[in-house]
Motif scaffolding. Structure first.
Motif, PDB file in Angstrom:
ATOM      1  N   SER A 109       0.858  -1.177   0.000  1.00 21.81           N
ATOM      2  CA  SER A 109       0.000   0.000   0.000  1.00 21.81           C
ATOM      3  C   SER A 109       0.900   1.235   0.000  1.00 21.81           C
ATOM      4  O   SER A 109       1.809   1.348   0.811  1.00 21.81           O
ATOM      5  N   LEU A 110       0.661   2.150  -0.939  1.00 24.01           N
ATOM      6  CA  LEU A 110       1.507   3.325  -1.099  1.00 24.01           C
ATOM      7  C   LEU A 110       0.715   4.612  -0.874  1.00 24.01           C
ATOM      8  O   LEU A 110      -0.502   4.615  -0.943  1.00 24.01           O
ATOM      9  N   ASP A 111       1.444   5.693  -0.652  1.00 23.41           N
ATOM     10  CA  ASP A 111       0.843   7.013  -0.518  1.00 23.41           C
ATOM     11  C   ASP A 111       0.873   7.684  -1.886  1.00 23.41           C
ATOM     12  O   ASP A 111       1.942   7.908  -2.455  1.00 23.41           O
ATOM     13  N   ARG A 112      -0.287   8.017  -2.434  1.00 21.74           N
ATOM     14  CA  ARG A 112      -0.380   8.559  -3.796  1.00 21.74           C
ATOM     15  C   ARG A 112       0.338   9.896  -3.933  1.00 21.74           C
ATOM     16  O   ARG A 112       0.793  10.270  -5.007  1.00 21.74           O
ATOM     17  N   ARG A 113       0.490  10.623  -2.841  1.00 20.59           N
ATOM     18  CA  ARG A 113       1.130  11.939  -2.903  1.00 20.59           C
ATOM     19  C   ARG A 113       2.639  11.853  -3.115  1.00 20.59           C
ATOM     20  O   ARG A 113       3.285  12.831  -3.442  1.00 20.59           O
ATOM     21  N   ARG A 114       3.206  10.681  -2.915  1.00 22.26           N
ATOM     22  CA  ARG A 114       4.652  10.516  -3.064  1.00 22.26           C
ATOM     23  C   ARG A 114       5.057  10.028  -4.459  1.00 22.26           C
ATOM     24  O   ARG A 114       6.231   9.866  -4.733  1.00 22.26           O
ATOM     25  N   LEU A 115       4.071   9.776  -5.321  1.00 17.35           N
ATOM     26  CA  LEU A 115       4.366   9.327  -6.682  1.00 17.35           C
ATOM     27  C   LEU A 115       4.915  10.478  -7.520  1.00 17.35           C
ATOM     28  O   LEU A 115       4.459  11.608  -7.409  1.00 17.35           O
ATOM     29  N   GLU A 116       5.889  10.153  -8.370  1.00 14.50           N
ATOM     30  CA  GLU A 116       6.434  11.123  -9.320  1.00 14.50           C
ATOM     31  C   GLU A 116       6.169  10.571 -10.709  1.00 14.50           C
ATOM     32  O   GLU A 116       6.800   9.606 -11.140  1.00 14.50           O
ATOM     33  N   LEU A 117       5.220  11.164 -11.424  1.00 15.84           N
ATOM     34  CA  LEU A 117       4.828  10.688 -12.747  1.00 15.84           C
ATOM     35  C   LEU A 117       5.610  11.427 -13.828  1.00 15.84           C
ATOM     36  O   LEU A 117       5.999  12.575 -13.639  1.00 15.84           O
ATOM     37  N   PRO A 118       5.796  10.777 -14.990  1.00 10.25           N
ATOM     38  CA  PRO A 118       6.501  11.439 -16.093  1.00 10.25           C
ATOM     39  C   PRO A 118       5.561  12.341 -16.895  1.00 10.25           C
ATOM     40  O   PRO A 118       5.405  12.186 -18.099  1.00 10.25           O
ATOM     41  N   GLY A 119       4.889  13.246 -16.264  1.00 11.58           N
ATOM     42  CA  GLY A 119       3.900  14.101 -16.935  1.00 11.58           C
ATOM     43  C   GLY A 119       2.532  13.440 -16.874  1.00 11.58           C
ATOM     44  O   GLY A 119       2.307  12.497 -16.127  1.00 11.58           O
ATOM     45  N   HIS A 120       1.597  13.922 -17.669  1.00 12.66           N
ATOM     46  CA  HIS A 120       0.263  13.356 -17.704  1.00 12.66           C
ATOM     47  C   HIS A 120       0.270  12.108 -18.580  1.00 12.66           C
ATOM     48  O   HIS A 120       0.785  12.135 -19.695  1.00 12.66           O
ATOM     49  N   ILE A 121      -0.319  11.040 -18.075  1.00 12.98           N
ATOM     50  CA  ILE A 121      -0.394   9.794 -18.837  1.00 12.98           C
ATOM     51  C   ILE A 121      -1.737   9.784 -19.549  1.00 12.98           C
ATOM     52  O   ILE A 121      -2.776   9.586 -18.928  1.00 12.98           O
ATOM     53  N   LYS A 122      -1.704  10.006 -20.880  1.00 16.17           N
ATOM     54  CA  LYS A 122      -2.939  10.139 -21.650  1.00 16.17           C
ATOM     55  C   LYS A 122      -3.036   9.166 -22.810  1.00 16.17           C
ATOM     56  O   LYS A 122      -3.907   9.309 -23.663  1.00 16.17           O
ATOM     57  N   SER A 123      -2.132   8.176 -22.874  1.00 16.64           N
ATOM     58  CA  SER A 123      -2.215   7.177 -23.938  1.00 16.64           C
ATOM     59  C   SER A 123      -1.689   5.845 -23.414  1.00 16.64           C
ATOM     60  O   SER A 123      -1.026   5.798 -22.369  1.00 16.64           O
ATOM     61  N   THR A 124      -2.018   4.779 -24.137  1.00 16.51           N
ATOM     62  CA  THR A 124      -1.566   3.456 -23.719  1.00 16.51           C
ATOM     63  C   THR A 124      -0.062   3.336 -23.944  1.00 16.51           C
ATOM     64  O   THR A 124       0.525   4.060 -24.742  1.00 16.51           O
ATOM     65  N   GLY A 125       0.563   2.409 -23.216  1.00 15.44           N
ATOM     66  CA  GLY A 125       1.999   2.184 -23.347  1.00 15.44           C
ATOM     67  C   GLY A 125       2.637   1.959 -21.991  1.00 15.44           C
ATOM     68  O   GLY A 125       1.960   1.838 -20.966  1.00 15.44           O
ATOM     69  N   ALA A 126       3.955   1.877 -21.987  1.00 18.53           N
ATOM     70  CA  ALA A 126       4.713   1.665 -20.753  1.00 18.53           C
ATOM     71  C   ALA A 126       5.298   2.993 -20.277  1.00 18.53           C
ATOM     72  O   ALA A 126       5.831   3.766 -21.076  1.00 18.53           O
ATOM     73  N   TYR A 127       5.180   3.252 -18.985  1.00 23.03           N
ATOM     74  CA  TYR A 127       5.663   4.498 -18.399  1.00 23.03           C
ATOM     75  C   TYR A 127       6.483   4.202 -17.150  1.00 23.03           C
ATOM     76  O   TYR A 127       6.078   3.373 -16.329  1.00 23.03           O
ATOM     77  N   PRO A 128       7.612   4.895 -16.966  1.00 20.88           N
ATOM     78  CA  PRO A 128       8.372   4.740 -15.718  1.00 20.88           C
ATOM     79  C   PRO A 128       7.732   5.610 -14.630  1.00 20.88           C
ATOM     80  O   PRO A 128       7.432   6.776 -14.854  1.00 20.88           O
ATOM     81  N   VAL A 129       7.530   5.017 -13.463  1.00 17.71           N
ATOM     82  CA  VAL A 129       6.943   5.744 -12.336  1.00 17.71           C
ATOM     83  C   VAL A 129       7.920   5.648 -11.174  1.00 17.71           C
ATOM     84  O   VAL A 129       8.434   4.572 -10.876  1.00 17.71           O
ATOM     85  N   ARG A 130       8.172   6.777 -10.529  1.00 18.99           N
ATOM     86  CA  ARG A 130       9.055   6.803  -9.362  1.00 18.99           C
ATOM     87  C   ARG A 130       8.233   7.149  -8.131  1.00 18.99           C
ATOM     88  O   ARG A 130       7.246   7.863  -8.224  1.00 18.99           O
ATOM     89  N   ILE A 131       8.666   6.623  -6.987  1.00 19.73           N
ATOM     90  CA  ILE A 131       8.012   6.952  -5.723  1.00 19.73           C
ATOM     91  C   ILE A 131       9.085   7.166  -4.667  1.00 19.73           C
ATOM     92  O   ILE A 131      10.035   6.400  -4.564  1.00 19.73           O
ATOM     93  N   LYS A 132       8.920   8.237  -3.910  1.00 18.77           N
ATOM     94  CA  LYS A 132       9.862   8.555  -2.846  1.00 18.77           C
ATOM     95  C   LYS A 132       9.362   7.891  -1.564  1.00 18.77           C
ATOM     96  O   LYS A 132       8.400   8.341  -0.956  1.00 18.77           O
ATOM     97  N   LEU A 133      10.021   6.787  -1.187  1.00 17.89           N
ATOM     98  CA  LEU A 133       9.596   6.013  -0.026  1.00 17.89           C
ATOM     99  C   LEU A 133      10.138   6.585   1.274  1.00 17.89           C
ATOM    100  O   LEU A 133       9.518   6.461   2.326  1.00 17.89           O
ATOM    101  N   HIS A 134      11.310   7.175   1.213  1.00 16.75           N
ATOM    102  CA  HIS A 134      12.037   7.649   2.379  1.00 16.75           C
ATOM    103  C   HIS A 134      12.928   8.774   1.873  1.00 16.75           C
ATOM    104  O   HIS A 134      13.220   8.819   0.682  1.00 16.75           O
ATOM    105  N   PRO A 135      13.370   9.686   2.714  1.00 16.75           N
ATOM    106  CA  PRO A 135      14.233  10.750   2.203  1.00 16.75           C
ATOM    107  C   PRO A 135      15.473  10.242   1.454  1.00 16.75           C
ATOM    108  O   PRO A 135      15.986  10.926   0.581  1.00 16.75           O
TER     109      PRO A 135
END
Length: 148
Positions: A109-135
């Motif tokens: 279970s993750l906190d959605r506010r910590r996600l770092e998206l590569p811009g707006h995802i508006k089409s199908t495909g593979a996208y890298p997603v980063r999340i800051k778990l700890h400082p």
């Protein structure tokens, strides 16, 4: 201007932190968006409540953050979204949908506010997603958006 953050603001601080910012930034952006409240002695008492709530959902320590990172990086996350011709989505993928997809794929279970998206995802495909778990710990995983 002295303010108390109510949400995480990247580059500034976490909820409950008391920070000093330029007057215009605080008055015109942070306060109207609900990211912060004005600092007063009474509001400072609320800081303890905010910090207690943050500690409940926070990753416990560096070791736990590394465990979650290992778990996330070996995960295949797929998200079904309504799409039209050419793979263009009706709307965009939200962080809440990504968190639900991670949980459905057997992830933590993750906190959605910590996600770092590569811009707006508006089409199908593979996208890298980063999340800051700890400082000190940032995990990344691939999100595969497919047409439903």
């Amino acid at each position: 201007m002295k303010i108390i953050l109510t949400q995480e603001v990247s580059g500034l601080g976490a909820p409950g932190d008391i920070v000093e910012v330029k007057d215009g930034y605080g008055r015109n952006y942070l306060l109207p968006q609900g990211f912060a409240i004005a600092w007063t002695k009474g509001a400072e008492k609320q800081v303890s409540l905010i910090k207690r709530a943050r500690a409940a959902r926070e990753i416990r320590d560096l070791g736990h953050a590394n465990e979650v990172k290992d778990q996330l990086e070996g995960l295949k996350v797929s998200l079904k979204a309504r799409a039209g011709d050419g793979g263009r989505l009706f709307g965009s993928v939200t962080p809440a949908e990504i968190v639900d997809a991670v949980r459905a794929a057997g992830g933590p279970s993750l906190d959605r506010r910590r996600l770092e998206l590569p811009g707006h995802i508006k089409s199908t495909g593979a996208y890298p997603v980063r999340i800051k778990l700890h400082p000190e710990v940032t995990a990344s995983f691939n999100l595969n958006v497919v047409a439903a």
